[in-house]
Design a protein around this motif. Structure first.
Motif, mmCIF file in Angstrom:
data_model
loop_
_atom_site.group_PDB
_atom_site.id
_atom_site.type_symbol
_atom_site.label_atom_id
_atom_site.label_comp_id
_atom_site.label_asym_id
_atom_site.label_seq_id
_atom_site.Cartn_x
_atom_site.Cartn_y
_atom_site.Cartn_z
ATOM 1 N N SER A 89 1.657 -1.059 4.698
ATOM 2 C CA SER A 89 0.863 -1.485 5.849
ATOM 3 C C SER A 89 0.095 -0.295 6.411
ATOM 4 C CB SER A 89 1.778 -2.071 6.923
ATOM 5 O OG SER A 89 1.026 -2.500 8.036
ATOM 6 N N GLY A 90 -1.189 -0.475 6.632
ATOM 7 C CA GLY A 90 -2.037 0.602 7.147
ATOM 8 C C GLY A 90 -2.790 1.360 6.079
ATOM 9 N N VAL A 91 -2.558 1.015 4.809
ATOM 10 C CA VAL A 91 -3.303 1.650 3.723
ATOM 11 C C VAL A 91 -4.678 1.000 3.608
ATOM 12 C CG1 VAL A 91 -3.399 2.040 1.230
ATOM 13 C CG2 VAL A 91 -1.232 2.316 2.458
ATOM 14 N N LYS A 92 -5.719 1.816 3.461
ATOM 15 C CA LYS A 92 -7.092 1.326 3.283
ATOM 16 C C LYS A 92 -7.555 1.675 1.880
ATOM 17 C CE LYS A 92 -8.218 2.090 8.158
ATOM 18 N NZ LYS A 92 -9.099 2.818 9.119
ATOM 19 N N VAL A 93 -8.175 0.693 1.221
ATOM 20 C CA VAL A 93 -8.691 0.872 -0.139
ATOM 21 C C VAL A 93 -10.193 0.637 -0.102
ATOM 22 C CG1 VAL A 93 -8.517 0.161 -2.544
ATOM 23 C CG2 VAL A 93 -6.497 0.047 -1.065
ATOM 24 N N LYS A 118 2.308 7.583 9.629
ATOM 25 C CA LYS A 118 2.483 8.976 10.066
ATOM 26 C C LYS A 118 3.297 9.801 9.081
ATOM 27 C CE LYS A 118 6.445 7.832 13.051
ATOM 28 N NZ LYS A 118 6.969 7.892 14.435
ATOM 29 N N ARG A 119 4.095 9.165 8.225
ATOM 30 C CA ARG A 119 4.858 9.900 7.215
ATOM 31 C C ARG A 119 4.255 9.750 5.823
ATOM 32 N NH1 ARG A 119 8.748 7.659 10.488
ATOM 33 N NH2 ARG A 119 8.960 5.883 9.076
ATOM 34 N N GLY A 120 3.078 9.151 5.741
ATOM 35 C CA GLY A 120 2.461 8.943 4.443
ATOM 36 C C GLY A 120 2.987 7.694 3.759
ATOM 37 N N SER A 121 2.475 7.424 2.577
ATOM 38 C CA SER A 121 2.891 6.263 1.785
ATOM 39 C C SER A 121 3.296 6.747 0.402
ATOM 40 C CB SER A 121 1.760 5.236 1.688
ATOM 41 O OG SER A 121 1.423 4.739 2.972
ATOM 42 N N GLU A 122 4.476 6.347 -0.048
ATOM 43 C CA GLU A 122 5.041 6.847 -1.288
ATOM 44 C C GLU A 122 5.026 5.785 -2.389
ATOM 45 O OE1 GLU A 122 6.032 9.953 -1.623
ATOM 46 O OE2 GLU A 122 5.834 10.537 0.483
ATOM 47 N N ILE A 136 0.694 6.558 -7.350
ATOM 48 C CA ILE A 136 0.218 7.643 -6.496
ATOM 49 C C ILE A 136 1.039 7.670 -5.209
ATOM 50 C CG2 ILE A 136 -2.133 7.445 -7.372
ATOM 51 C CD1 ILE A 136 -2.838 6.067 -4.686
ATOM 52 N N SER A 137 0.894 8.746 -4.469
ATOM 53 C CA SER A 137 1.469 8.883 -3.137
ATOM 54 C C SER A 137 0.388 9.437 -2.215
ATOM 55 C CB SER A 137 2.684 9.813 -3.146
ATOM 56 O OG SER A 137 3.737 9.263 -3.914
ATOM 57 N N GLU A 142 -5.108 11.864 4.821
ATOM 58 C CA GLU A 142 -5.754 12.624 3.750
ATOM 59 C C GLU A 142 -6.244 11.638 2.677
ATOM 60 O OE1 GLU A 142 -3.392 15.728 2.140
ATOM 61 O OE2 GLU A 142 -2.974 16.677 4.089
ATOM 62 N N PRO A 143 -7.529 11.309 2.677
ATOM 63 C CA PRO A 143 -8.042 10.371 1.670
ATOM 64 C C PRO A 143 -7.831 10.904 0.254
ATOM 65 C CG PRO A 143 -9.629 10.704 3.443
ATOM 66 C CD PRO A 143 -8.573 11.739 3.617
#
Length: 334
Positions: A89-93, A118-122, A136-137, A142-143
């Motif tokens: 949730s919150g990832v933009k493509v 806030k902790r990134g997506s793994e 990917i992570s 950071e785009p």
């Protein structure tokens, strides 16, 4: 096609129609509760089965320690649902660009992903429908640009289909995924195929230093008759004057410039385009100026990467309509 495959394809088409209403096509899409789906994967179903077995054992033997273990596992399962959903949730493509390619080769689509977590997506898996996937992570704010290949089979416009974005982070027992319908299009050039070299007929070839070929429409002289010569080429006037039996010779003049002339070839449409593509690449490698002559389009002889791209683009788009973009599409969804 088996019955199981038929029903699976039918269900998939209906599912895609349903998600297209919730997440219309766009160049950039954000993942949220409107387009994310979550369900236990195979490991998750086994985990649930193990919980049931442990709970039954604890109940049967009235062992509080075993029951406590079952409740702990249930808590982990519920917490995993929230963390797995929050990871995507919150990832933009966003679709950036696509590199042109030749038919039969993979077209590379460049995407940019960014997360607001806030902790990134793994451990995010990406892949076009039916293609290989990449993992990917993302670091927060950071785009990251990713190149995803998609196979091409014919010239024209390649739309890779839906993009699968999924993750089972952190415990691997819950699968969260989404199918994104991005406005991604790549141009596919014809496959280069070696055929006879095209030529460009030019009636003013004499003045331009052109070359000639026998069999054209310009009279060039007489020669002695040989058995098998066409009757219509016999010089009857000289024969009537008792000067002997002669045959008229003709020649046509062709331009000294190299031309990719559509009308000089006799193959079917796709083979003609593949042949013209082959000779365009050949002339460019040999640094020989070349032009393009297609119905309703003419490019004067030139050299260079820009000229080559114009020629290849014209061949790829020949007799094709631009790809349609649905009216529901937006620049950003989510």
């Amino acid at each position: 096609m088996s019955l199981a495959t038929h029903w699976r394809d039918l269900w998939q088409r209906r599912f895609f129609r349903w998600i297209d209403k919730r997440a219309p096509r766009a160049r950039q899409i954000g993942l949220d509760r409107n387009n994310l789906y979550i369900f236990p994967n195979r490991n998750g179903l086994l985990f649930l089965g193990l919980i049931v077995i442990i709970w039954l054992l604890g109940t049967n033997y009235q062992n509080n320690l075993i029951l406590a273990l079952a409740y702990l596992m249930i808590s982990l399962f519920v917490v995993s649902i929230h963390h797995t959903f929050g990871n995507l949730s919150g990832v933009k493509v966003r679709f950036i660009s696509a590199q042109p390619t030749f038919a039969g080769e993979a077209a590379v689509f460049v995407l940019e992903l960014e997360t607001a977590h806030k902790r990134g997506s793994e451990t995010i898996e990406l892949g076009w429908q039916g293609s290989e996937r990449q993992t990917i992570s993302l670091n927060p704010r950071e785009p990251l640009r990713v190149s995803l290949p998609a196979p091409s089979h014919r010239r024209g416009y390649l739309q890779p289909g839906r993009l699968l974005v999924q993750s089972s982070f952190p415990l691997g027992i819950i699968r969260c995924w989404s199918w994104l319908n991005l406005e991604a299009v790549a141009l596919v050039y014809p496959q280069p195929i070696a055929i006879e070299e095209p030529y460009h007929q030019n009636t003013s070839g004499r003045e331009e230093g052109g070359t000639s070929r026998r069999g054209g429409d310009d009279f060039s002289g007489l020669r002695e008759y040989q058995a098998g010569d066409p009757i219509k080429h016999i010089a009857w006037k000289q024969f009537a004057q008792h000067k002997g039996l002669f045959t008229k010779e003709y020649e046509a003049y062709f331009s000294a410039d190299k031309w990719l002339d559509w009308y000089s070839l006799n193959q079917l449409q796709e083979l003609r385009l593949s042949g013209l593509c082959y000779w365009a690449l050949h002339y460019e490698r040999q640094q020989i100026p070349y032009g393009l002559a297609l119905p309703e389009l003419t490019l004067e002889p030139a050299l260079g990467e820009t000229h080559l791209q114009r020629v290849l683009t014209a061949l790829a788009q020949f007799n094709l309509e631009p790809p349609s973009i649905p009216t529901a599409g937006k620049d950003y969804v989510g």
